[in-house]
Design a protein around this motif. Structure first.
Motif, PDB file in Angstrom:
ATOM      1  N   ASP A   1      -6.071  12.284   9.879  1.00  0.00           N
ATOM      2  CA  ASP A   1      -5.288  12.583   9.702  1.00  0.00           C
ATOM      3  C   ASP A   1      -4.161  11.618   9.009  1.00  0.00           C
ATOM      4  OD1 ASP A   1      -5.535  11.013  12.215  1.00  0.00           O
ATOM      5  OD2 ASP A   1      -3.743  11.487  12.511  1.00  0.00           O
ATOM      6  N   GLN A   2      -5.760  10.476   8.310  1.00  0.00           N
ATOM      7  CA  GLN A   2      -4.728   9.324   8.178  1.00  0.00           C
ATOM      8  C   GLN A   2      -5.410   9.235   6.708  1.00  0.00           C
ATOM      9  OE1 GLN A   2      -7.413   6.413  10.331  1.00  0.00           O
ATOM     10  NE2 GLN A   2      -6.108   6.938  11.997  1.00  0.00           N
ATOM     11  N   PRO A   3      -3.976   9.508   5.510  1.00  0.00           N
ATOM     12  CA  PRO A   3      -4.405   9.867   3.868  1.00  0.00           C
ATOM     13  C   PRO A   3      -4.732   7.805   3.905  1.00  0.00           C
ATOM     14  CG  PRO A   3      -1.861  10.653   5.170  1.00  0.00           C
ATOM     15  CD  PRO A   3      -2.359   9.220   6.174  1.00  0.00           C
ATOM     16  N   GLY A   4      -5.222   8.222   2.221  1.00  0.00           N
ATOM     17  CA  GLY A   4      -6.091   7.053   1.913  1.00  0.00           C
ATOM     18  C   GLY A   4      -6.734   7.205   2.271  1.00  0.00           C
ATOM     19  N   LEU A   5      -7.214   7.190   3.974  1.00  0.00           N
ATOM     20  CA  LEU A   5      -8.078   6.685   4.639  1.00  0.00           C
ATOM     21  C   LEU A   5      -9.398   7.650   5.399  1.00  0.00           C
ATOM     22  CD1 LEU A   5      -6.315   3.758   6.662  1.00  0.00           C
ATOM     23  CD2 LEU A   5      -8.548   3.942   5.949  1.00  0.00           C
TER      24      LEU A   5
ATOM     25  N   LEU B   1       1.238  -0.964  -0.105  1.00  0.00           N
ATOM     26  CA  LEU B   1       0.354   0.123  -0.098  1.00  0.00           C
ATOM     27  C   LEU B   1       0.392   0.944   0.280  1.00  0.00           C
ATOM     28  CD1 LEU B   1      -2.646  -0.896   2.489  1.00  0.00           C
ATOM     29  CD2 LEU B   1      -3.187  -0.184   0.127  1.00  0.00           C
ATOM     30  N   ALA B   2       1.964   0.958   0.082  1.00  0.00           N
ATOM     31  CA  ALA B   2       2.808   2.670   0.592  1.00  0.00           C
ATOM     32  C   ALA B   2       2.452   3.086   0.028  1.00  0.00           C
ATOM     33  CB  ALA B   2       3.679   1.583   0.876  1.00  0.00           C
ATOM     34  N   VAL B   3       3.108   3.071  -1.982  1.00  0.00           N
ATOM     35  CA  VAL B   3       3.605   3.548  -3.089  1.00  0.00           C
ATOM     36  C   VAL B   3       1.299   4.619  -2.907  1.00  0.00           C
ATOM     37  CG1 VAL B   3       3.513   4.469  -5.232  1.00  0.00           C
ATOM     38  CG2 VAL B   3       5.277   2.701  -3.682  1.00  0.00           C
ATOM     39  N   GLY B   4       0.895   3.506  -3.171  1.00  0.00           N
ATOM     40  CA  GLY B   4      -0.697   3.588  -3.789  1.00  0.00           C
ATOM     41  C   GLY B   4      -1.370   4.477  -2.589  1.00  0.00           C
ATOM     42  N   LEU B   5      -1.168   4.478  -1.549  1.00  0.00           N
ATOM     43  CA  LEU B   5      -1.788   5.283  -1.027  1.00  0.00           C
ATOM     44  C   LEU B   5      -1.458   6.849  -0.972  1.00  0.00           C
ATOM     45  CD1 LEU B   5      -2.319   3.634   2.757  1.00  0.00           C
ATOM     46  CD2 LEU B   5      -3.519   4.132   1.046  1.00  0.00           C
TER      47      LEU B   5
ATOM     48  N   VAL C   1      10.377   8.663  20.362  1.00  0.00           N
ATOM     49  CA  VAL C   1       9.967   7.441  20.112  1.00  0.00           C
ATOM     50  C   VAL C   1      10.925   6.424  19.262  1.00  0.00           C
ATOM     51  CG1 VAL C   1       8.268   8.357  21.354  1.00  0.00           C
ATOM     52  CG2 VAL C   1       8.181   7.228  18.701  1.00  0.00           C
ATOM     53  N   ASP C   2      10.774   5.403  19.436  1.00  0.00           N
ATOM     54  CA  ASP C   2      11.751   4.642  18.173  1.00  0.00           C
ATOM     55  C   ASP C   2      10.427   3.805  17.780  1.00  0.00           C
ATOM     56  OD1 ASP C   2      13.979   4.232  20.196  1.00  0.00           O
ATOM     57  OD2 ASP C   2      13.212   3.289  21.279  1.00  0.00           O
ATOM     58  N   ALA C   3       9.086   3.324  17.510  1.00  0.00           N
ATOM     59  CA  ALA C   3       8.649   2.870  16.875  1.00  0.00           C
ATOM     60  C   ALA C   3       6.569   3.538  16.835  1.00  0.00           C
ATOM     61  CB  ALA C   3       8.379   1.247  17.018  1.00  0.00           C
ATOM     62  N   VAL C   4       5.663   3.080  16.026  1.00  0.00           N
ATOM     63  CA  VAL C   4       4.395   3.438  16.259  1.00  0.00           C
ATOM     64  C   VAL C   4       4.137   2.466  15.741  1.00  0.00           C
ATOM     65  CG1 VAL C   4       2.734   5.411  15.582  1.00  0.00           C
ATOM     66  CG2 VAL C   4       5.039   5.999  15.383  1.00  0.00           C
ATOM     67  N   THR C   5       3.155   2.274  16.048  1.00  0.00           N
ATOM     68  CA  THR C   5       1.849   1.124  16.018  1.00  0.00           C
ATOM     69  C   THR C   5       0.746   1.137  15.995  1.00  0.00           C
ATOM     70  OG1 THR C   5       1.674  -1.678  16.771  1.00  0.00           O
ATOM     71  CG2 THR C   5       2.133   0.213  18.047  1.00  0.00           C
ATOM     72  N   THR C   6      -0.096   0.929  14.769  1.00  0.00           N
ATOM     73  CA  THR C   6      -1.320   0.867  14.463  1.00  0.00           C
ATOM     74  C   THR C   6      -1.535  -0.129  13.628  1.00  0.00           C
ATOM     75  OG1 THR C   6      -3.887   2.147  14.391  1.00  0.00           O
ATOM     76  CG2 THR C   6      -1.174   2.999  13.425  1.00  0.00           C
ATOM     77  N   ASP C   7      -3.052  -0.129  12.782  1.00  0.00           N
ATOM     78  CA  ASP C   7      -3.370  -0.678  11.634  1.00  0.00           C
ATOM     79  C   ASP C   7      -2.181  -0.598  10.753  1.00  0.00           C
ATOM     80  OD1 ASP C   7      -5.291  -1.303  13.166  1.00  0.00           O
ATOM     81  OD2 ASP C   7      -6.723  -0.506  11.914  1.00  0.00           O
ATOM     82  N   ASP C   8      -2.026  -1.365   9.702  1.00  0.00           N
ATOM     83  CA  ASP C   8      -1.042  -1.452   8.573  1.00  0.00           C
ATOM     84  C   ASP C   8      -1.034  -0.392   7.386  1.00  0.00           C
ATOM     85  OD1 ASP C   8      -3.312  -2.485   8.072  1.00  0.00           O
ATOM     86  OD2 ASP C   8      -1.970  -5.027   7.565  1.00  0.00           O
ATOM     87  N   ALA C   9      -3.124  -0.054   7.163  1.00  0.00           N
ATOM     88  CA  ALA C   9      -3.217   0.351   6.483  1.00  0.00           C
ATOM     89  C   ALA C   9      -2.844   2.084   6.860  1.00  0.00           C
ATOM     90  CB  ALA C   9      -4.981   0.156   6.211  1.00  0.00           C
ATOM     91  N   ILE C  10      -3.382   2.363   7.788  1.00  0.00           N
ATOM     92  CA  ILE C  10      -2.822   3.350   8.226  1.00  0.00           C
ATOM     93  C   ILE C  10      -1.279   3.781   8.388  1.00  0.00           C
ATOM     94  CG2 ILE C  10      -2.811   4.934  10.610  1.00  0.00           C
ATOM     95  CD1 ILE C  10      -5.523   3.381  11.343  1.00  0.00           C
TER      96      ILE C  10
END
Length: 302
Positions: free
Chosen positions: A72-76, A6-10, A218-227
């Protein structure tokens, strides 16, 4: 459902759909091969009745629908800073439902609500329904109700592009992990002890977490893959997703807990969109621009 590509397409989706939102029909975006995608529009139903629904009655009395969304969620769910227009997969689902309830684009008010305030906003009647990467779970069902699910995502991890130590959830120990307050992903980090309590960082929005990641707070951000893929697509030289999705996140439409009539009506609209191809058209013109195929999940009526 794997969302790695999804990285490019979003990014294409977020930019190309920036014209859609409160006023009028969205401008048709370009598909990955350069062909213009079909314009997204939905017939506005007439003389709609939802007997026994106090929320629908309030909507008809004001002749407007107030929809809770993310901005604030590109593509969503994304709000263009210049035009104020909203775009994305969730926004289109919200518009499609509104049309099925008898409300056109010029009768929609979008209200950005952070994750931690969703249940209160729905219960107080600040919004008529909420469409914004909202995972259905039993805890939330004690406070509100859900129509759907209309999409299936999975929790993943976003890190800086030069990160090598973090490769999945099993490597988060000792790392500062950020997510949105009140979200399912940060609760999973806490419940499963993926990192120490003092290393859990929470903000109102995922954008704040990403800013912290880019500045090494911070070292990482976690949530849904699409976001997360949407954020990675905006800065591919700075950010990347790692590992495989490690949860199932069924997205639902949040509703007043006691309004079963409206829930049943929206489920009917979702079912119709799945069977007549509308859901697929929405996906293909938003998240599907990535080239990743998807199909709607099975509805869970109750």
């Amino acid at each position: 459902m794997k969302m790695r590509t999804l990285a490019v397409g979003l990014m294409v989706s977020a930019l190309a759909l920036s014209a859609c939102g409160r006023e009028g029909s969205p401008t048709a975006p370009a598909a990955p091969g350069g062909e213009p995608a079909a314009e997204l529009s939905y017939p506005v139903a007439e003389n709609v009745q939802v007997a026994g629904s106090p929320v629908f009655q309030a909507m008809t009395q004001r002749d407007r629908v107030v929809i809770g969304v993310k901005e604030d969620q590109p593509g969503l769910g994304f709000k263009d800073a210049t035009t104020g227009e909203f775009s994305g997969f969730d926004i289109e689902i919200a518009r499609m439902v509104a049309a099925g309830l008898g409300f056109g684009p010029d009768q929609i008010d979008y209200k950005s609500i952070p994750s931690a305030a969703r249940e209160d906003s729905i219960s107080r009647g600040d919004v008529d329904y909420y469409v914004g990467t909202y995972t259905i779970n039993d805890k939330r069902k004690q406070l509100i109700s859900f129509a759907g699910p209309y999409f299936q995502a999975g929790q993943s991890i976003l890190v800086r592009a030069d990160e090598t130590a973090i490769t999945g959830p099993q490597t988060l120990k000792g790392k500062k992990v950020c997510s949105a307050s009140g979200s399912t992903p940060i609760q999973r980090v806490r419940d499963q002890g993926l990192t120490e309590p003092e290393n859990i960082v929470e903000f109102q929005t995922y954008t704040q977490c990403v800013d912290q990641l880019l500045t090494n707070q911070v070292d990482a951000v976690t949530t849904d893959d699409a976001i997360l893929a949407g954020y990675a697509s905006q800065q591919p030289d700075e950010l990347k997703l790692v590992g495989e999705p490690f949860s199932e996140e069924p997205y639902g439409i949040g509703l007043n807990k006691d309004d079963s009539a409206l829930r049943n009506k929206i489920n009917d609209l979702l079912a119709a969109a799945e069977s007549d191809g509308t859901w697929q058209k929405i996906y293909d013109n938003t998240l599907g621009l990535s080239g990743t195929p998807a199909s709607p999940p099975q509805l869970e009526r109750y």
